[in-house]
Write a protein that holds these residues in place. Structure first.
Motif, PDB file in Angstrom:
ATOM      1  N   TRP A 244       0.825  -1.212   0.000  1.00  0.00           N
ATOM      2  CA  TRP A 244       0.000   0.000   0.000  1.00  0.00           C
ATOM      3  C   TRP A 244       0.860   1.264   0.000  1.00  0.00           C
ATOM      4  O   TRP A 244       0.537   2.239  -0.668  1.00  0.00           O
ATOM      5  CB  TRP A 244      -0.897   0.021   1.241  1.00  0.00           C
ATOM      6  N   LEU A 245       1.941   1.231   0.760  1.00  0.00           N
ATOM      7  CA  LEU A 245       2.781   2.424   0.890  1.00  0.00           C
ATOM      8  C   LEU A 245       3.473   2.767  -0.428  1.00  0.00           C
ATOM      9  O   LEU A 245       3.599   3.942  -0.783  1.00  0.00           O
ATOM     10  CB  LEU A 245       3.825   2.205   1.990  1.00  0.00           C
ATOM     11  N   GLY A 246       3.918   1.754  -1.162  1.00  0.00           N
ATOM     12  CA  GLY A 246       4.602   2.009  -2.428  1.00  0.00           C
ATOM     13  C   GLY A 246       3.741   2.788  -3.416  1.00  0.00           C
ATOM     14  O   GLY A 246       4.172   3.825  -3.943  1.00  0.00           O
ATOM     15  N   PRO A 247       2.511   2.346  -3.709  1.00  0.00           N
ATOM     16  CA  PRO A 247       1.654   3.117  -4.611  1.00  0.00           C
ATOM     17  C   PRO A 247       1.342   4.524  -4.093  1.00  0.00           C
ATOM     18  O   PRO A 247       1.252   5.466  -4.888  1.00  0.00           O
ATOM     19  CB  PRO A 247       0.379   2.267  -4.702  1.00  0.00           C
TER      20      PRO A 247
ATOM     21  N   GLY B 144      -0.213  11.929   0.069  1.00  0.00           N
ATOM     22  CA  GLY B 144       0.795  12.239   1.078  1.00  0.00           C
ATOM     23  C   GLY B 144       0.259  12.056   2.487  1.00  0.00           C
ATOM     24  O   GLY B 144       0.948  11.515   3.363  1.00  0.00           O
ATOM     25  N   ILE B 145      -0.974  12.488   2.722  1.00  0.00           N
ATOM     26  CA  ILE B 145      -1.580  12.317   4.046  1.00  0.00           C
ATOM     27  C   ILE B 145      -1.859  10.839   4.317  1.00  0.00           C
ATOM     28  O   ILE B 145      -1.638  10.341   5.433  1.00  0.00           O
ATOM     29  CB  ILE B 145      -2.862  13.160   4.147  1.00  0.00           C
ATOM     30  N   ALA B 146      -2.340  10.115   3.296  1.00  0.00           N
ATOM     31  CA  ALA B 146      -2.597   8.682   3.468  1.00  0.00           C
ATOM     32  C   ALA B 146      -1.320   7.918   3.773  1.00  0.00           C
ATOM     33  O   ALA B 146      -1.344   6.889   4.463  1.00  0.00           O
ATOM     34  CB  ALA B 146      -3.255   8.117   2.208  1.00  0.00           C
TER      35      ALA B 146
ATOM     36  N   VAL C 103      14.424  10.482  -1.906  1.00  0.00           N
ATOM     37  CA  VAL C 103      13.613   9.386  -1.379  1.00  0.00           C
ATOM     38  C   VAL C 103      13.271   8.388  -2.481  1.00  0.00           C
ATOM     39  O   VAL C 103      13.339   7.172  -2.278  1.00  0.00           O
ATOM     40  CB  VAL C 103      12.324   9.940  -0.743  1.00  0.00           C
ATOM     41  N   THR C 104      12.931   8.899  -3.655  1.00  0.00           N
ATOM     42  CA  THR C 104      12.576   8.004  -4.759  1.00  0.00           C
ATOM     43  C   THR C 104      13.760   7.136  -5.169  1.00  0.00           C
ATOM     44  O   THR C 104      13.623   5.920  -5.388  1.00  0.00           O
ATOM     45  CB  THR C 104      12.079   8.822  -5.958  1.00  0.00           C
TER      46      THR C 104
END
Length: 378
Positions: free
Chosen positions: A26-29, A74-76, A149-150
């Motif tokens: 989930w975090l990756g997408p 970003g918030i998610a 980061v990417t």
């Protein structure tokens, strides 16, 4: 007898690679959407010279969509990142801390990834509230760290690809049963993380997705709270503009046949209506009704070339974005206006009285207020 200091031991199944991989799905997408939409936002705010004329002005809601997705993803990512770090933090205590040069480089890349990711979501969240408790400029630093980061994330995925592959499926071989003493099992944890992610998204996304605005309890802005039903980021007082007497206002348009208009002369020109959203980088957006003079009509009057670009200069004396540029697509779009009214009423000083720019598919920071000058550029 001297006791030996040993590193802590973690035996719970929730701190394993399977849990980290499940959250990473989930975090990756979320990070990918945030990164791509952030690139779009940065490109529209600071376009390189060569492609600036080709930036499309349609669809009119384009920037509203991409910037809304940027802030929402970003918030998610915040609860997802917290859960991911919780699942993997025992690895900070592995012993020995560095087993080889390659292992040391791997740990260094992870450190950069974690530090950069925390920095991005923290500063991005504070930007939505327009709170900047740091000495550096937010936009260039946030943009640069996003690339860091990417890169670190791609390297991390490449290094961990075998483990990610082994633990990607729900029925991965070798998964240990979770001891009852460890409390909630993996499914309960993932359900809680999903619920938290959904909750923070549902209670903030209404600032840009207005059908959910009544649920935006955690959003720093409500899209319909402000003078004339529209929020204000920068007031006339903050921009050192104050109240401009209508009899003293002049709009100067420079080009092959330069001219100057008073406010009454500007009002006497053909007026056109447009229903356009205004979308700000902080994440809020709102569609409003605007009335004013088409920039294209002023360009025709000044005898500007068909390929002309336009520099828009504000009367504000300090602060960023007092000057913006319209590429060819935006300058000649019939929906690009020098607006005189908002939602049926004369502009308030905080909304740019007496004249402001409104154009389709354009960041709110570039919708210049208190316009005093248009300069035709070849």
């Amino acid at each position: 007898m001297r006791s030996r200091l040993l590193p802590p031991r973690f035996t719970g199944g929730l701190h394993d690679a399977r849990t980290a991989t499940a959250i990473g799905r989930w975090l990756g997408p979320a990070f990918a959407v945030c990164f791509v939409t952030g690139l779009i936002s940065h490109f529209l705010q600071h376009p390189p010279r060569w492609p600036a004329d080709g930036i499309p002005s349609r669809p009119v809601w384009g920037y509203r969509l991409t910037q809304g997705l940027h802030v929402a993803s970003g918030i998610a990512a915040i609860p997802l990142l917290m859960a991911k770090l919780w699942a993997v933090y025992p690895r900070l205590f592995t012993w020995p801390p560095v087993r080889s040069v390659w292992h040391g480089l791997e740990r260094l890349s992870v450190a950069l990834l974690v530090a950069g990711a925390v920095f991005e979501v923290a500063t991005g969240l504070l930007n939505t509230a327009q709170w900047y408790p740091w000495p550096f400029s937010f936009v260039p630093v946030h943009y640069a760290v996003a690339w860091l980061v990417t890169g670190a994330l791609i390297l991390h995925i490449a290094v961990k690809a075998p483990q990610i592959r082994d633990h990607w499926s729900r029925r991965s071989p070798g998964t240990l049963a979770l001891p009852a003493a460890d409390g909630p099992d993996r499914r309960s944890l993932l359900t809680a993380v999903a619920a938290a992610t959904g909750a923070v998204t549902l209670t903030t996304v209404g600032q840009s997705f207005t059908p959910l605005k009544d649920l935006a309890l955690l959003a720093p802005r409500s899209p319909d709270h402000g003078p004339q039903g529209l929020p204000v980021n920068r007031t006339a007082a903050a921009a050192a503009v104050g109240t401009i007497p209508p009899e003293q206002y002049r709009l100067t348009v420079t080009g092959p046949r330069s001219f100057t208009l008073t406010l009454d002369e500007l009002r006497a020109l053909p007026q056109h209506e447009a229903r356009l959203p205004i979308a700000c980088v902080e994440g809020w957006s709102r569609t409003a009704h605007w009335t004013g003079v088409r920039v294209a009509d002023l360009l025709e009057r000044v005898n500007a070339p068909a390929h002309a670009r336009v520099r828009v200069v504000s009367l504000q004396t300090r602060g960023g974005y007092r000057v913006s540029e319209l590429g060819r697509e935006h300058a000649h779009d019939p929906l690009t206006l020098l607006a005189l009214t908002l939602n049926g009423g004369e502009l308030t000083p905080d909304h740019g009285y007496p004249v402001r720019l409104i154009a389709p598919n354009r960041p709110g920071a570039l919708q210049t207020k208190w316009v005093g000058r248009l300069e035709v550029l070849s």
